[in-house]
Design an enzyme around this catalytic site. Structure first.
Site, PDB file in Angstrom:
ATOM      1  N   PRO A  74      20.434  -7.831   4.367  1.00 42.27           N
ATOM      2  CG  PRO A  74      19.111  -5.970   3.882  1.00 42.27           C
ATOM      3  CD  PRO A  74      20.458  -6.581   3.614  1.00 42.27           C
ATOM      4  CB  CYS A  75      18.263 -12.647   4.639  1.00 40.28           C
ATOM      5  SG  CYS A  75      19.125 -13.010   6.178  1.00 40.28           S
ATOM      6  CG  HIS A  76      16.238  -8.583   8.905  1.00 37.30           C
ATOM      7  ND1 HIS A  76      17.546  -8.286   8.533  1.00 37.30           N
ATOM      8  CD2 HIS A  76      15.637  -7.393   9.147  1.00 37.30           C
ATOM      9  CE1 HIS A  76      17.709  -6.968   8.569  1.00 37.30           C
ATOM     10  NE2 HIS A  76      16.572  -6.407   8.942  1.00 37.30           N
TER      11      HIS A  76
END
Length: 173
Positions: A138-140
């Protein structure tokens, strides 16, 4: 080419996704852009030194199921075999991303400190941008130190939508 990557498409609230599996592991999730489709496939083929071919396998089916559950607000963590080529540093950053709790955010500096390299904020940002498996890794959930969204190579609107989805789902529980 060294191998084959099986790919399948799926619709989502953030647009069409292209999922790829090499062998028994998910190796990429792309936000599909119909105007750039051929360039995306060529880049993926080069990145993974593999032929990109439509197909379905158990890993892709499981990824689709888990992503569907995530978008429906019923899944908070993914349990998928992943294969993501990268340096040791990138791998450490990507591992740290998976440890950010659902619905939470942290800064690039937080990640840098978490991996024991507090001065490496820019390198963390670059590794974050090279993540081939967004949403699942989850880079967001990484934002600027002032809380603003910062960059997201697939569009800030997608990042905002994913964060809103997680915040809304967190409020229900």
């Amino acid at each position: 080419m060294a191998g084959k990557v099986a790919v399948m498409e799926m619709d989502s609230v953030v647009g069409p996704l292209l999922l790829g599996a090499q062998g028994d592991a998910l190796c990429f999730l792309e936000f599909l852009d119909e105007q750039q489709r051929e360039q995306q496939l060529a880049r993926l083929s080069q990145t993974f030194a593999a032929d990109i071919q439509p197909g379905e396998n158990a890993v892709l089916a499981l990824a689709r199921q888990q992503l569907t559950e995530y978008f429906a607000g019923t899944r908070r963590q993914f349990d998928l075999p992943l294969r993501q080529p990268g340096t040791l540093f990138q791998s450490r950053v990507w591992q740290a991303l998976t440890e950010i709790p659902y619905g939470a955010t942290c800064s690039y500096g937080d990640i840098a400190r978490n991996i024991g390299q507090p001065q490496a904020m820019r390198a963390v940002g670059m590794a974050n941008g090279r993540n081939h498996i967004p949403i699942i890794v989850p880079c967001h959930r990484v934002v600027n130190s002032d809380g603003s969204l910062g960059g997201f190579s697939s569009g800030l609107w997608r990042k905002q939508k994913l964060l809103e989805l997680e915040a809304r789902t967190n409020a229900w529980i």
